[in-house]
Enzyme design. Structure first.
Site, PDB file in Angstrom:
ATOM      1  N   ASN A  64       0.871  -1.178   0.000  1.00  0.00           N
ATOM      2  CA  ASN A  64       0.000   0.000   0.000  1.00  0.00           C
ATOM      3  C   ASN A  64       0.909   1.230   0.000  1.00  0.00           C
ATOM      4  O   ASN A  64       1.729   1.398   0.914  1.00  0.00           O
ATOM      5  CB  ASN A  64      -0.880  -0.022   1.259  1.00  0.00           C
ATOM      6  CG  ASN A  64      -1.890   1.096   1.257  1.00  0.00           C
ATOM      7  OD1 ASN A  64      -1.678   2.168   0.685  1.00  0.00           O
ATOM      8  ND2 ASN A  64      -3.013   0.852   1.902  1.00  0.00           N
ATOM      9  N   VAL A  65       0.762   2.081  -1.010  1.00  0.00           N
ATOM     10  CA  VAL A  65       1.695   3.213  -1.158  1.00  0.00           C
ATOM     11  C   VAL A  65       1.611   4.208   0.006  1.00  0.00           C
ATOM     12  O   VAL A  65       2.509   5.030   0.176  1.00  0.00           O
ATOM     13  CB  VAL A  65       1.494   3.958  -2.500  1.00  0.00           C
ATOM     14  CG1 VAL A  65       1.839   3.067  -3.680  1.00  0.00           C
ATOM     15  CG2 VAL A  65       0.089   4.540  -2.637  1.00  0.00           C
ATOM     16  N   ASN A  91       2.066   5.155 -10.144  1.00  0.00           N
ATOM     17  CA  ASN A  91       0.830   5.072 -10.932  1.00  0.00           C
ATOM     18  C   ASN A  91      -0.417   4.872 -10.063  1.00  0.00           C
ATOM     19  O   ASN A  91      -1.517   5.223 -10.499  1.00  0.00           O
ATOM     20  CB  ASN A  91       0.979   3.920 -11.945  1.00  0.00           C
ATOM     21  CG  ASN A  91      -0.336   3.511 -12.546  1.00  0.00           C
ATOM     22  OD1 ASN A  91      -0.857   4.177 -13.455  1.00  0.00           O
ATOM     23  ND2 ASN A  91      -0.927   2.425 -12.043  1.00  0.00           N
ATOM     24  N   SER A 143      -2.442  13.698 -14.315  1.00  0.00           N
ATOM     25  CA  SER A 143      -3.710  13.700 -15.070  1.00  0.00           C
ATOM     26  C   SER A 143      -3.905  15.084 -15.679  1.00  0.00           C
ATOM     27  O   SER A 143      -3.438  16.084 -15.112  1.00  0.00           O
ATOM     28  CB  SER A 143      -4.875  13.404 -14.125  1.00  0.00           C
ATOM     29  OG  SER A 143      -6.104  13.660 -14.779  1.00  0.00           O
ATOM     30  N   TYR A 156      -9.156  15.322  -6.451  1.00  0.00           N
ATOM     31  CA  TYR A 156      -8.315  14.656  -7.461  1.00  0.00           C
ATOM     32  C   TYR A 156      -7.429  15.684  -8.182  1.00  0.00           C
ATOM     33  O   TYR A 156      -6.225  15.469  -8.368  1.00  0.00           O
ATOM     34  CB  TYR A 156      -9.238  13.939  -8.454  1.00  0.00           C
ATOM     35  CG  TYR A 156      -8.545  13.076  -9.476  1.00  0.00           C
ATOM     36  CD1 TYR A 156      -7.985  11.853  -9.123  1.00  0.00           C
ATOM     37  CD2 TYR A 156      -8.479  13.469 -10.809  1.00  0.00           C
ATOM     38  CE1 TYR A 156      -7.372  11.046 -10.072  1.00  0.00           C
ATOM     39  CE2 TYR A 156      -7.871  12.669 -11.766  1.00  0.00           C
ATOM     40  CZ  TYR A 156      -7.318  11.458 -11.387  1.00  0.00           C
ATOM     41  OH  TYR A 156      -6.705  10.671 -12.331  1.00  0.00           O
ATOM     42  N   ALA A 157      -8.019  16.834  -8.557  1.00  0.00           N
ATOM     43  CA  ALA A 157      -7.262  17.885  -9.251  1.00  0.00           C
ATOM     44  C   ALA A 157      -6.124  18.395  -8.365  1.00  0.00           C
ATOM     45  O   ALA A 157      -4.996  18.590  -8.832  1.00  0.00           O
ATOM     46  CB  ALA A 157      -8.183  19.034  -9.645  1.00  0.00           C
ATOM     47  N   SER A 159      -4.648  16.757  -5.974  1.00  0.00           N
ATOM     48  CA  SER A 159      -3.612  15.711  -5.836  1.00  0.00           C
ATOM     49  C   SER A 159      -2.733  15.644  -7.085  1.00  0.00           C
ATOM     50  O   SER A 159      -1.507  15.518  -6.988  1.00  0.00           O
ATOM     51  CB  SER A 159      -4.256  14.350  -5.560  1.00  0.00           C
ATOM     52  OG  SER A 159      -4.871  13.812  -6.727  1.00  0.00           O
ATOM     53  N   ILE A 189      -8.775   8.089 -20.739  1.00  0.00           N
ATOM     54  CA  ILE A 189      -8.224   6.806 -21.167  1.00  0.00           C
ATOM     55  C   ILE A 189      -9.226   5.711 -20.826  1.00  0.00           C
ATOM     56  O   ILE A 189      -9.821   5.726 -19.740  1.00  0.00           O
ATOM     57  CB  ILE A 189      -6.878   6.531 -20.437  1.00  0.00           C
ATOM     58  CG1 ILE A 189      -5.904   7.720 -20.588  1.00  0.00           C
ATOM     59  CG2 ILE A 189      -6.253   5.226 -20.891  1.00  0.00           C
ATOM     60  CD1 ILE A 189      -5.474   8.027 -22.002  1.00  0.00           C
TER      61      ILE A 189
HETATM   62  P1  NAI Z   1      -7.369   1.697 -12.002  1.00  0.00           P
HETATM   63  O1  NAI Z   1      -8.331   1.976 -10.896  1.00  0.00           O
HETATM   64  O2  NAI Z   1      -7.774   0.794 -13.101  1.00  0.00           O
HETATM   65  O3  NAI Z   1      -5.997   1.141 -11.383  1.00  0.00           O
HETATM   66  C1  NAI Z   1      -5.398   1.727 -10.251  1.00  0.00           C
HETATM   67  C2  NAI Z   1      -4.653   0.655  -9.480  1.00  0.00           C
HETATM   68  O4  NAI Z   1      -4.072   1.284  -8.332  1.00  0.00           O
HETATM   69  C3  NAI Z   1      -5.597  -0.457  -8.974  1.00  0.00           C
HETATM   70  O5  NAI Z   1      -5.070  -1.722  -9.293  1.00  0.00           O
HETATM   71  C4  NAI Z   1      -5.633  -0.225  -7.474  1.00  0.00           C
HETATM   72  O6  NAI Z   1      -5.811  -1.394  -6.691  1.00  0.00           O
HETATM   73  C5  NAI Z   1      -4.256   0.411  -7.229  1.00  0.00           C
HETATM   74  N1  NAI Z   1      -4.223   1.159  -5.956  1.00  0.00           N
HETATM   75  C6  NAI Z   1      -5.160   1.991  -5.460  1.00  0.00           C
HETATM   76  N2  NAI Z   1      -4.791   2.448  -4.257  1.00  0.00           N
HETATM   77  C7  NAI Z   1      -3.578   1.901  -3.983  1.00  0.00           C
HETATM   78  C8  NAI Z   1      -2.699   1.974  -2.866  1.00  0.00           C
HETATM   79  N3  NAI Z   1      -2.987   2.715  -1.802  1.00  0.00           N
HETATM   80  N4  NAI Z   1      -1.525   1.288  -2.934  1.00  0.00           N
HETATM   81  C9  NAI Z   1      -1.234   0.504  -3.993  1.00  0.00           C
HETATM   82  N5  NAI Z   1      -2.041   0.389  -5.080  1.00  0.00           N
HETATM   83  C10 NAI Z   1      -3.206   1.075  -5.067  1.00  0.00           C
HETATM   84  O7  NAI Z   1      -6.947   3.125 -12.553  1.00  0.00           O
HETATM   85  P2  NAI Z   1      -6.283   3.551 -13.942  1.00  0.00           P
HETATM   86  O8  NAI Z   1      -7.322   4.158 -14.772  1.00  0.00           O
HETATM   87  O9  NAI Z   1      -5.449   2.461 -14.483  1.00  0.00           O
HETATM   88  O10 NAI Z   1      -5.365   4.753 -13.423  1.00  0.00           O
HETATM   89  C11 NAI Z   1      -3.980   4.618 -13.161  1.00  0.00           C
HETATM   90  C12 NAI Z   1      -3.422   6.010 -12.902  1.00  0.00           C
HETATM   91  O11 NAI Z   1      -3.680   6.837 -14.036  1.00  0.00           O
HETATM   92  C13 NAI Z   1      -4.040   6.717 -11.702  1.00  0.00           C
HETATM   93  O12 NAI Z   1      -3.051   7.439 -11.008  1.00  0.00           O
HETATM   94  C14 NAI Z   1      -5.048   7.650 -12.327  1.00  0.00           C
HETATM   95  O13 NAI Z   1      -5.303   8.759 -11.510  1.00  0.00           O
HETATM   96  C15 NAI Z   1      -4.319   8.034 -13.605  1.00  0.00           C
HETATM   97  N6  NAI Z   1      -5.192   8.533 -14.654  1.00  0.00           N
HETATM   98  C16 NAI Z   1      -6.153   7.738 -15.238  1.00  0.00           C
HETATM   99  C17 NAI Z   1      -6.951   8.252 -16.240  1.00  0.00           C
HETATM  100  C18 NAI Z   1      -7.983   7.436 -16.944  1.00  0.00           C
HETATM  101  O14 NAI Z   1      -8.672   7.993 -17.829  1.00  0.00           O
HETATM  102  N7  NAI Z   1      -8.155   6.166 -16.643  1.00  0.00           N
HETATM  103  C19 NAI Z   1      -6.813   9.643 -16.688  1.00  0.00           C
HETATM  104  C20 NAI Z   1      -5.798  10.376 -16.010  1.00  0.00           C
HETATM  105  C21 NAI Z   1      -5.012   9.819 -15.048  1.00  0.00           C
END
Ligand code: NAI
Length: 249
Positions: A64-65, A91, A143, A156-157, A159, A189
Site C-alpha cells: 500500500n503506497v 501510478n 492527469s 483529485y485535481a 492531488s 483513457i
Molecule cells: P485503475 O483503478 O484501473 O488502477 C489503479 C490501481 O491502483 C488499482 O489496481 C488499485 O488497486 C491500485 N491502488 C489503489 N490504491 C492503492 C494503494 N494505496 N496502494 C497501492 N495500489 C493502489 O486506474 P487507472 O485508470 O489504471 O489509473 C492509473 C493512474 O492513471 C491513476 O493514477 C489515475 O489517476 C491516472 N489517470 C487515469 C486516467 C484514466 O482515464 N483512466 C486519466 C488520467 C489519469
C-alpha cells in the site's frame, strides 16, 4: 524499436490492472524486469503471472503506497532480490468525486493520501537507492485534471496538480545525482476507472478532444517507455500530456 531497457528493474505501483498493467506489458516486451505493487496480493500475483506466462520477467507484491514502513521494507526486499530499482512509476491512484459543497473530508484526505503522499513515500524510498547508484528514473502518472481542473474533482485535481509540482521539485533536487523525474498526464483513457462514466459524458468529452476519441492505456505506456529510456536523457521535470490535444496551450 529497442529502448535498451533489457533487465532494467521497473517498479510500478498500482500495477495489477489498468494503465499500470499496460505499462508493465509494454516494458516486459523490452525485456525489463517488472515489479508490480498493488493492494490485493492474489490479484497482483495473478497479473505478474500473466506476464510470466508470456515469457516475461515479472513479480507481484502486495503493498500500500500510503504505508511508509511497509514500502521501505518492500523496496529493500526488491533491491536485495533484483539488484536495483532502475525506474519507479508512481501510478497508483484513486478518485472520490463529488461537488465541493458535498465533499466529505475523508474523501479529500484519501485521494490526497494515495495520489500525492503515496508518490512522495515511494519516491523517497526509491531515491535512496537511485542516489547511491547515481542513476534512475521516476515517472509520475498525473492527469490532465491536475492541469485544467474539473468540477466535481477538486480533491483529485489538487492531488494531480500537486504531483506535477512535486515532479518539478524532485527533478531539480535529484538532477545532480543522475536521476530524472517526469510526469505523464493522461487525458481520458479507457480503463475500469473511466468505464463507469455515463455514455453521454464520454461522448461530450470526445467532442472537445481534438483527436476526437479516448486514449488507450498503451498510449500512456509508450510515453513511459520513452521517458524511462536513454532516448529522453536530456528531459527532466516535464509533464507530457497524452490527451489527444485536450490541454494544448
Ligand atoms: P485503475 O483503478 O484501473 O488502477 C489503479 C490501481 O491502483 C488499482 O489496481 C488499485 O488497486 C491500485 N491502488 C489503489 N490504491 C492503492 C494503494 N494505496 N496502494 C497501492 N495500489 C493502489 O486506474 P487507472 O485508470 O489504471 O489509473 C492509473 C493512474 O492513471 C491513476 O493514477 C489515475 O489517476 C491516472 N489517470 C487515469 C486516467 C484514466 O482515464 N483512466 C486519466 C488520467 C489519469
Amino acid at each position: 524499436m529497442s529502448y535498451k531497457l533489457e533487465n532494467k528493474v521497473i517498479v510500478i505501483t498500482g500495477g495489477a490492472r489498468g494503465i499500470g498493467f499496460a505499462i508493465a506489458e509494454t516494458f516486459a516486451a523490452q525485456g525489463s524486469v517488472l515489479v508490480l505493487i498493488d493492494l490485493n496480493q492474489e490479484q497482483v500475483e495473478r497479473s505478474a503471472q500473466a506476464l510470466v506466462e508470456k515469457g516475461c520477467q515479472a513479480f507481484g507484491y502486495a503493498g500500500n503506497v500510503t504505508d511508509s514502513a511497509g514500502i521501505e521494507e518492500l523496496f529493500a526486499r526488491i533491491v536485495e532480490k533484483h539488484g536495483a530499482i532502475d525506474c519507479l512509476v508512481n501510478n497508483a491512484g484513486v478518485t472520490r468525486d463529488n461537488l465541493l459543497i458535498r465533499m466529505k473530508e475523508e474523501d479529500w484526505q484519501l485521494v490526497l493520501d494515495i495520489n500525492l503522499k503515496g508518490s512522495f513515500i515511494c519516491t523517497q524510498k526509491a531515491f535512496k537507492y537511485m542516489m547511491k547508484a547515481r542513476s534512475g528514473c521516476i515517472i509520475n502518472i498525473a492527469s490532465v485534471i491536475g492541469i485544467m481542473g474539473n468540477a466535481g474533482q477538486a480533491n483529485y485535481a489538487a492531488s494531480k496538480g500537486g504531483l506535477i509540482a512535486f515532479t518539478k521539485s524532485c527533478a531539480k533536487e535529484f538532477a545532480s545525482r543522475g536521476v530524472r523525474v517526469n510526469a505523464v498526464a493522461p487525458g481520458f483513457i479507457e480503463t475500469e476507472m473511466t468505464a463507469t462514466l455515463p455514455a453521454d459524458v464520454v461522448a461530450g468529452y470526445a467532442k472537445v478532444i481534438p483527436l476526437q476519441k479516448m486514449g488507450s492505456p498503451a498510449d500512456i505506456a509508450k510515453t513511459c517507455l520513452f521517458l524511462a529510456s536513454d532516448d529522453s536523457s536530456y528531459i527532466t521535470g516535464q509533464t507530457i500530456a497524452v490527451d489527444g490535444g485536450l490541454t494544448m496551450r
